[in-house]
Structures are given as C-alpha cells and as structure tokens.
Write an enzyme that holds these catalytic residues in place. Structure first.
Site, PDB file in Angstrom:
ATOM      1  N   HIS A 119       0.836  -1.198   0.000  1.00 40.66           N
ATOM      2  CA  HIS A 119       0.000   0.000   0.000  1.00 40.66           C
ATOM      3  C   HIS A 119       0.872   1.251   0.000  1.00 40.66           C
ATOM      4  O   HIS A 119       1.914   1.281   0.651  1.00 40.66           O
ATOM      5  CB  HIS A 119      -0.907   0.031   1.227  1.00 40.66           C
ATOM      6  N   GLU A 169      -2.072  -0.420   8.261  1.00 39.56           N
ATOM      7  CA  GLU A 169      -3.082  -1.337   8.794  1.00 39.56           C
ATOM      8  C   GLU A 169      -2.471  -2.288   9.812  1.00 39.56           C
ATOM      9  O   GLU A 169      -1.238  -2.373   9.954  1.00 39.56           O
ATOM     10  CB  GLU A 169      -3.725  -2.140   7.661  1.00 39.56           C
ATOM     11  N   HIS A 173       3.119  -7.612   1.775  1.00 39.74           N
ATOM     12  CA  HIS A 173       2.384  -8.496   2.677  1.00 39.74           C
ATOM     13  C   HIS A 173       1.317  -9.281   1.920  1.00 39.74           C
ATOM     14  O   HIS A 173       0.910  -8.907   0.813  1.00 39.74           O
ATOM     15  CB  HIS A 173       1.724  -7.693   3.807  1.00 39.74           C
ATOM     16  N   ARG A 187      -1.200  -4.652  -6.397  1.00 39.42           N
ATOM     17  CA  ARG A 187      -0.910  -6.090  -6.478  1.00 39.42           C
ATOM     18  C   ARG A 187       0.420  -6.317  -7.170  1.00 39.42           C
ATOM     19  O   ARG A 187       0.677  -5.766  -8.246  1.00 39.42           O
ATOM     20  CB  ARG A 187      -2.012  -6.817  -7.253  1.00 39.42           C
TER      21      ARG A 187
END
Length: 323
Positions: free
Chosen positions: A103, A120, A178, A198
């Site tokens: 991200h 996150e 991740h 991605r």
C-alpha cells in the site's frame, strides 16, 4: 439528540480468495459464495455502512459527522479529518492466499489517487494448521534484484513467510509487502483507503470475470520498503481486565482487553471515538442503563461524547480502537 453506542450493518465483499468462515465461525448472514471481507465500519465512498438501530438508524458515518462533528469523532479528529471518518474496520477470511501486495503512503496516495494511505494491522482470530502470512522481506534485495525476481517469478523466495496462530498480531506500515495466506481468519484495522498495489497473484483467473486480476508493479516498485527486520510480529502482553497496547501508531491506536466479570473503561481523556471489536467470546457493553451485546465477530462504536462504559463478560477478548 443524545448519542449512544452504535452498531452498523456490515457490507459483505466477494473476493476470489474468500471462503465460508465469516458465516460459519462469525455467524455473518449472507447467501453469496466466496465472501472474503466483512466491512464492519466504513466511510469508503460507495461502501458506507449504516447504523442498525435506535434513533440514528440508517445514518452513515458522514451523516453523523456532519450532524455531531467533534461530539461524534472527537474535537482533534474532526479538526484533522473534517467530514471524513479516518478508519475502516473489517473481518477477513482467506480460503486461498491473497495477492502479494503493498500500500502507498499518505503522501503518494494523495498525489496519485486523492486518498489516504493504508497503514493497517492484523489480529489473527483463527488459523488452520500451518497457515501463514507473508510480511516483509527475508533477505536484503536492491530494487534491481527485486525486478529480476519479478521477471523470474521468484519474488516469493525473498519474502518473509510466518506460520501463525490465534492471537498473533502484525502492524503493516505502508511500503511493507504483505499477504494473508490460506486458512487465516483475522480482524483488520486500517486507514480509510481501498488503494492496493498487487505484485503477484499466482496467475489466478477470477471465476466471475474469466480474467486474471490486474497487477500494479509499475506503481509498486517505488513504494516498496526493502528493509529486512528481525521480527515482523507485534509483541504484547495480555491480562484479565487490563488494557494492553497492541499498536500505537500515528494513524490509529489499539489495545487488547481480556474481560472477565466487569470492567469500567473511562475514555474522557481520549478526545476520540472508540471502537470495540469482539475477537473471542461474547461481550456486554453497558451505557446509560442500556446493555449492548457484542458477539465474536461483531463491532460497536462509541461516539467521543460518551465518557465511560462498563464491559461485562464471563470470558471475552476485544480490541479497543481509537485515534
């Protein structure tokens, strides 16, 4: 109108990798197949959750912030974020692995997508035997090395794979590569953003579209943090009727609380809304002589104007989330 503890109707998201655990283990009510995410509290445009019951039934987070401002989110939160709710709260079930992804930071996300970044955290609620996560790199690679691994389809070889069990917690800052592996059910707290790059998707074809999903390696290459860390898992303590820090980041803060009996939580000093995610057992929350039940896999939001609540359980674990 007096504010009260709020529960929202979750939104269920089809995912190529989704399974049945949100239904079978968290008792979510849906009929579709391959549901991978339950968005519990969301202000993402087009995916706004609504209050389930009471005088504010049907209201979105935007509605509530517009009407109550700092009394709802906290004065400091309102000053920083205005009408935007800063967090997205989810439960995730990965029947098969998620794509390898990264991200962007707040700065890059704002510049490229007019969005928040996506820092996150994950709290593993259940994991099948030998289930694992991918978090970060296992060996030093340069950007040039990384490009070679991409070309040779060996990028997984340099990433850190970690076998997980219930209670394992990971903070995933922007830039850290991740992926959630097959057989993992977890709670996710993140900034309000749906921006994901991605990197690798196992050459899968999505049965719904008949197509492979897009990759975003051109965007990801300068976002990735190639730093290798000795430990990617979050170490924390836990004790009955005590709040212990899980994550203390600039973007959100979380505590883990094991409730047995009755525990009073005073939030007057926070100047923030507070969210409880029940990750084990059943929790009862009492405010203003009203009891609210929060079962495993459910969430409840306390507006900032609520100074304190009582938590009751014969044995439950919950994550306390605030700004």
């Amino acid at each position: 109108m007096t504010l009260y503890p709020l529960q929202f109707s979750p939104l269920f998201k089809y995912r190529i990798w989704g399974g049945e655990k949100l239904k079978t283990q968290l008792n979510k009510n849906y009929s579709e197949e391959n549901i991978g995410e339950s968005w519990e509290i969301s202000d993402v445009e087009g995916d706004e959750t609504k209050v389930v019951s009471g005088a504010l039934q049907g209201k979105t987070l935007k509605d509530l912030i517009s009407e109550y401002k700092g009394a709802f989110v906290g004065e400091k939160v309102y000053k920083e974020f205005g009408s935007d709710f800063p967090l997205l709260i989810k439960f995730i079930d990965a029947k098969t692995p998620l794509s390898i992804q990264v991200h962007p930071s707040n700065e890059i996300a704002r510049e490229r997508h007019n969005s928040f970044g996506k820092n996150e955290m994950w709290y593993v609620m259940q994991a099948d035997n030998d289930a694992e996560l991918i978090v970060g790199f296992d060996e030093e690679v340069s950007q040039a090395d990384y490009k070679k691994h991409l070309e040779n389809n060996t990028v997984l070889d340099v990433m850190h794979h970690e076998t997980v069990k219930s209670g394992d917690t990971f903070y995933i800052p922007t830039g850290r590569v991740h992926a959630i592996g097959a057989g993992v059910l977890l709670a996710e707290i993140q900034q309000t953003s749906d921006i994901t790059y991605r990197i690798y998707d196992y050459d899968r074809v999505d049965a719904k579209t008949g197509q492979k999903r897009d990759l975003h390696n051109d965007l990801a290459i300068d976002v990735l943090d190639y730093t290798v860390h000795d430990n990617y898992k979050t170490d924390y303590n836990i004790g009955k009727n005590e709040a212990h820090i899980l994550v203390n980041s600039p973007y959100f803060k979380t505590n883990i609380i094991e409730v047995e009996g009755t525990l009073k939580r005073d939030h007057t000093a926070l100047d923030s809304f507070v969210i409880y995610m029940c990750v084990e057992g059943d929790l009862e929350l009492q405010y203003d002589d009203v009891n609210y039940t929060v079962k495993t896999g459910e969430t409840i939001l306390l507006p900032a104007a609520i100074p304190s609540v009582e938590l009751k359980s014969s044995g439950a674990k919950c994550i306390e989330v605030f700004m």
